[in-house]
Write a protein that holds these residues in place. Structure first.
Motif, PDB file in Angstrom:
ATOM      1  N   ALA A   1       2.524 -20.167  11.573  1.00 40.69           N
ATOM      2  CA  ALA A   1       1.506 -20.656  10.636  1.00 40.69           C
ATOM      3  C   ALA A   1       0.134 -20.276  11.178  1.00 40.69           C
ATOM      4  N   PHE A   2      -0.718 -19.730  10.312  1.00 38.00           N
ATOM      5  CA  PHE A   2      -2.097 -19.456  10.709  1.00 38.00           C
ATOM      6  C   PHE A   2      -2.864 -20.768  10.847  1.00 38.00           C
ATOM      7  N   GLY A   3      -3.794 -20.778  11.810  1.00 37.57           N
ATOM      8  CA  GLY A   3      -4.540 -21.986  12.108  1.00 37.57           C
ATOM      9  C   GLY A   3      -5.420 -22.451  10.967  1.00 37.57           C
ATOM     10  N   VAL A   4      -5.484 -23.780  10.792  1.00 31.31           N
ATOM     11  CA  VAL A   4      -6.311 -24.409   9.772  1.00 31.31           C
ATOM     12  C   VAL A   4      -6.926 -25.665  10.375  1.00 31.31           C
ATOM     13  N   GLY A   5      -8.235 -25.814  10.279  1.00 28.84           N
ATOM     14  CA  GLY A   5      -8.867 -27.046  10.715  1.00 28.84           C
ATOM     15  C   GLY A   5      -9.646 -26.901  12.000  1.00 28.84           C
TER      16      GLY A   5
END
Length: 312
Positions: free
Chosen positions: A269-273
């Motif tokens: 998963a690509f980073g978010v946040g």
């Protein structure tokens, strides 16, 4: 996922693929520069039995492990969320997580004790949203609202709606990770248990009806393609579980072994946040103890949260 499973709930309104991309004029500027592309750094460790599913919800990172769900902070601190008898694939939902509970996994594709659970993050409560499934594996929601469920012990991709499971696509052996292209008109599907396992390309018409799947690329026998993620530029990132590699496949089918810096990668998963790099893949490790960050050098597509499940 190889040997394990991943699932998502049927949404009444599917996310618009355009909403999942980072803004074109700011995405590259947000990339962290502490790692070179392809380099990996441990984010958290201590998962003695390994990890499988991964999802970001409201800028928070969650992973599944054999005993349940844990949150992994940007500082690497691991906080238990819920304890479950079985917990594999994760997907984001508004206010919570969708969790694949496989029951007793069967390599022959038999059984019907798989369940889809919703975990409310505010209360850490869990309830079943769907039951009586065989070996649910990975899930994605199409732009037209179909929730697609793969089962890597069969040859079908299912559509799940209102507790009813129907065949959405046949003819993809051992389907596993699934992800949409940036325009939402192509679905990529990884095959796990097959010699020279392919990455499939499935066209979708304007109504979301699938066309004939074609092999976009193939991998070495025994690599065990697992979870996948898509970059904002359309490249497909594939976890080659048993090869301990992450591959990058461009939209024309050119394959590059991007990194061998992680062992038995499962989900991506690509980073978010805040505190997470939007240009890094966060990676679970099926047979290891570590959740990794792998720099890619470019932004990915964030996975939109499914609407709150009915009856909440």
């Amino acid at each position: 996922m190889a040997i394990q499973l991943f699932l998502l709930f049927n949404a009444c309104t599917a996310p618009d693929p355009a909403d999942t991309a980072l803004p074109d004029d700011t995405a590259s500027d947000l990339c962290w520069t502490d790692l070179a592309a392809g380099d990996a750094a441990p984010l958290a460790t201590g998962f003695d039995a390994g990890t499988e599913g991964i999802a970001f919800v409201d800028g928070r990172l969650f992973v599944s492990h054999p005993a349940g769900i844990a949150e992994v902070g940007a500082d690497g601190v691991v906080t238990p969320v819920v304890t479950l008898d079985h917990a594999l694939g994760l997907a984001p939902a508004v206010g919570g997580l969708l969790v694949a509970d496989p029951g007793v996994f069967t390599f022959d594709g038999s059984g019907d004790d798989g369940r889809l659970l919703y975990v409310d993050l505010a209360t850490a409560s869990t309830r079943a949203l769907a039951t009586a499934m065989p070996n649910p594996n990975f899930v994605t929601v199409t732009p037209t609202g179909d929730t697609l469920v793969s089962d890597d012990t069969g040859e079908l991709v299912y559509a799940a709606s209102g507790g009813v499971v129907t065949t959405w696509l046949a003819g993809v052996p051992s389907p596993n990770g699934m992800a949409l292209a940036p325009d939402g008109r192509t679905l990529y599907v990884a095959t796990t248990f097959l010699p020279d396992p392919p990455l499939w390309k499935v066209p979708l018409d304007a109504g979301g009806v699938p066309g004939e799947p074609t092999a976009l690329a193939t991998f070495d026998t025994g690599a065990a393609p697992d979870g996948i993620a898509v970059g904002a530029d359309g490249d497909v990132w594939v976890a080659l579980n048993l090869a301990s590699q992450i591959a990058r496949v461009d939209p024309n089918g050119q394959v590059e072994t991007f990194t061998s810096a992680v062992t038995t990668p499962a989900s991506l998963a690509f980073g978010v946040g805040d505190g997470f790099d939007p240009c890094s893949l966060y990676v679970t490790e099926l047979y290891g103890e570590t959740v990794w960050r792998v720099a890619t050098g470019g932004p990915g597509l964030a996975v939109a949260a499914a609407p709150v499940p009915p009856g909440r």
